[in-house]
Design an enzyme around this catalytic site. Structure first.
Site, short mmCIF file in Angstrom:
data_model
loop_
_atom_site.label_atom_id
_atom_site.label_comp_id
_atom_site.label_asym_id
_atom_site.label_seq_id
_atom_site.Cartn_x
_atom_site.Cartn_y
_atom_site.Cartn_z
N THR A 10 0.88 -1.16 0.00
CA THR A 10 0.00 0.00 0.00
C THR A 10 0.92 1.20 0.00
OG1 THR A 10 -1.72 -1.20 1.20
CG2 THR A 10 -1.83 1.21 1.23
N LYS B 135 -6.74 1.40 -4.50
CA LYS B 135 -6.57 0.78 -3.17
C LYS B 135 -6.90 1.79 -2.07
CE LYS B 135 -5.10 -1.59 0.33
NZ LYS B 135 -4.56 -2.85 0.64
#
Length: 183
Positions: free
Chosen positions: A96, A169
């Site tokens: 991430t 995301k």
């Protein structure tokens, strides 16, 4: 083909194990590294090659995957990995990350194919292989390595240009947190 995987933590260990199974079935190998050598023990016992540094992983790999805690760790590793990868090798960052960081790395790492490919599904999804992988970057590179990505997660999806996977995301995370807060 020989693939590399760096970052064998909570998510990375299971993703690397699934990748290793898929590669092994085709007669290919996996090279692994983590800052904690004991994190790679299980993979080596199953036939992976241990590398003493991220550079050593990159030197031995046609494609490399990283699963790191965040943007700072990816940025810190970038010079070591990119200097060791052969021209036109591919790097999928499963972390991430930050859209700005992945876009900057893409600009700076012109000799390789850098794609952002964050995952969603949590530790249980990483273990079971039930992961969404949102990929941003060169679509042709995504298509070439889609069968490899399918060993990591069952839902690899090309989202768009570099940074698009990371934006997807982060939007997913924001929506999830908002729904949890409302509930």
């Amino acid at each position: 083909m020989q693939a590399g995987f760096i970052g064998l933590g909570t998510m990375g260990a299971s993703m690397a194990a699934n990748l290793q199974k898929g590669l092994k079935a085709r007669g290919d190998t996996l090279v692994v590294h983590d800052v904690r050598r004991e994190a790679g023990r299980r993979h080596v016992q199953d036939g992976a090659i241990w590398a003493d540094s991220p550079q050593a992983v990159a030197e031995q790999s046609e494609v490399i995957f990283t699963s790191l805690p965040g943007p700072r760790e990816v940025q810190a590793l970038a010079p070591e990995i990119s200097s060791a990868l052969v021209k036109d090798a591919s790097w999928f960052d499963l972390s991430t990350n930050s859209p700005e960081v992945v876009r900057r790395l893409h600009r700076e790492l012109r000799q390789i194919h850098f794609l952002d490919a964050p995952v969603s599904g949590g530790p249980s999804g990483a273990e079971s292989g039930k992961l969404a992988i949102w990929v941003g970057g060169d679509e042709e590179i995504f298509k070439r390595f889609r069968p490899v990505l399918e060993n990591i997660g069952d839902q690899p999806l090309y989202i768009g240009p570099i940074g698009a996977g990371t934006v997807a995301k982060l939007a997913h995370n924001c929506a999830s947190f908002a729904i949890q807060a409302v509930l």
